[in-house]
Design a protein around this motif. Structure first.
Motif, PDB file in Angstrom:
ATOM      1  N   MET A  19     -11.770  -0.274  -3.007  1.00 51.14           N
ATOM      2  CA  MET A  19     -10.520  -0.394  -2.619  1.00 51.14           C
ATOM      3  C   MET A  19      -9.830  -1.804  -3.395  1.00 51.14           C
ATOM      4  SD  MET A  19      -8.880   1.508  -0.757  1.00 51.14           S
ATOM      5  CE  MET A  19      -7.301   0.651  -0.441  1.00 51.14           C
ATOM      6  N   ASN A  20     -10.989  -2.429  -4.085  1.00 48.94           N
ATOM      7  CA  ASN A  20     -10.555  -3.302  -5.067  1.00 48.94           C
ATOM      8  C   ASN A  20      -9.334  -3.058  -6.067  1.00 48.94           C
ATOM      9  OD1 ASN A  20     -12.897  -4.705  -3.641  1.00 48.94           O
ATOM     10  ND2 ASN A  20     -12.020  -6.456  -4.583  1.00 48.94           N
ATOM     11  N   GLY A  45       0.665  -1.134   0.024  1.00 49.57           N
ATOM     12  CA  GLY A  45       0.033  -0.001   0.036  1.00 49.57           C
ATOM     13  C   GLY A  45       0.845   1.211  -0.018  1.00 49.57           C
ATOM     14  N   ARG A  94      -4.805  -3.723   1.181  1.00 52.39           N
ATOM     15  CA  ARG A  94      -6.155  -3.926   0.510  1.00 52.39           C
ATOM     16  C   ARG A  94      -7.199  -4.830   1.090  1.00 52.39           C
ATOM     17  NH1 ARG A  94      -6.638  -1.071  -3.853  1.00 52.39           N
ATOM     18  NH2 ARG A  94      -4.890  -0.519  -5.072  1.00 52.39           N
ATOM     19  N   LYS A 114     -10.877  -3.561   2.368  1.00 51.44           N
ATOM     20  CA  LYS A 114     -12.146  -4.019   1.560  1.00 51.44           C
ATOM     21  C   LYS A 114     -12.981  -4.513   2.880  1.00 51.44           C
ATOM     22  CE  LYS A 114      -9.672  -6.880  -1.113  1.00 51.44           C
ATOM     23  NZ  LYS A 114      -9.261  -7.847  -2.205  1.00 51.44           N
TER      24      LYS A 114
END
Length: 268
Positions: A197-198, A16, A99, A103
């Protein structure tokens, strides 16, 4: 329709970040360094939070994700800054893949997963226009065919400002840039577990229709000492002091006020 925002505030995730670290302890030390945290709080106080407080549509939720290792003084300061914002929920998480955790949090926040929702990301050093939530809802209502035929649809308000903030006030330049994090929203159909966030924000158009609007400035992206995306060699963006008209626009559209910026950055 439920609207959910997600803000990562110095959360030490695995992945990230474009700035790489050999261990999670090194990442935590980097994120929580005194100078960096002070700048993040200055930007949070003057840029990221005021525009949320003054949204013309107050019906939204903002999840702020922090690490469970965030020192108490910083956690208390964040609590104080958001105490008057009922939309804000601060969530503490241990280091996990970026992620994956984001998610999970977005899907868990849906009050009724069988109903559609709106989602957006909000960086802790950027501002969105005070009518972002209102316009995001309206744009989705304006696209019934796309909504009928797609599980997800992105809405990209692509006009805004790049700005630098400090004791001198605000320097900025207006620009059009597609698929920035700021003022990028997403419609998610009921019973669909995909989240904003995918997808990497700049690649989201590969996976769904994108409705782009450039009629008015809708975001302020700050360039500062700790932009993750600018730690590598990048082309500088020239900025200039705001005109009086732009100062008024920043206050009215983004709730970013130059005198407050000067005050907060001078207190360091």
């Amino acid at each position: 329709m439920q609207a959910i925002g997600l803000c990562r505030f110095s959360y030490p995730a695995f992945g990230g970040f474009q700035v790489e670290h050999a261990t999670i302890d090194e990442r935590i030390a980097y994120l929580y360094a005194e100078d960096r945290m002070e700048e993040r709080f200055q930007l949070m106080e003057t840029v990221a939070l005021p525009c949320l407080r003054e949204q013309t549509d107050q019906n939204f939720e903002m999840i702020i994700v922090i690490g469970d290792s965030l020192p108490k003084l910083h956690r208390d300061r964040l609590n104080d800054l958001t105490a008057d914002m009922p939309q804000v929920r601060i969530v503490s998480e241990p280091p996990r893949p970026q992620r994956e955790v984001m998610k999970e949090l977005l899907n868990a926040a849906r009050t009724n997963p069988s109903e559609p929702c709106l989602q957006f990301r909000h960086d802790d050093d950027d501002a969105i226009s005070v009518d972002f939530i209102e316009r995001l809802r309206q744009t989705v209502r304006d696209c019934p065919g796309l909504i009928r035929d797609n599980r997800t649809v992105a809405v990209d308000f692509n006009r805004g400002y790049v700005a630098e903030l400090g004791t001198q006030g605000i320097l900025a330049t207006e620009t059009v840039r597609s698929l920035y994090v700021a003022s990028l929203g997403m419609y998610v159909a009921g019973r669909c577990h995909l989240t904003i966030m995918n997808f990497a924000h700049e690649k989201i158009g590969r996976f769904m229709p994108v409705v782009s609007l450039s009629d008015a400035p809708m975001w302020v992206r700050t360039h500062n000492g700790y932009n993750d995306s600018r730690q590598k060699k990048v082309k500088p963006v020239p900025v200039e002091p705001l005109t009086e008209a732009q100062k008024a626009e920043f206050a009215a559209r983004f709730a970013v006020r130059e005198e407050r910026v000067k005050q907060v950055f001078s207190e360091r």
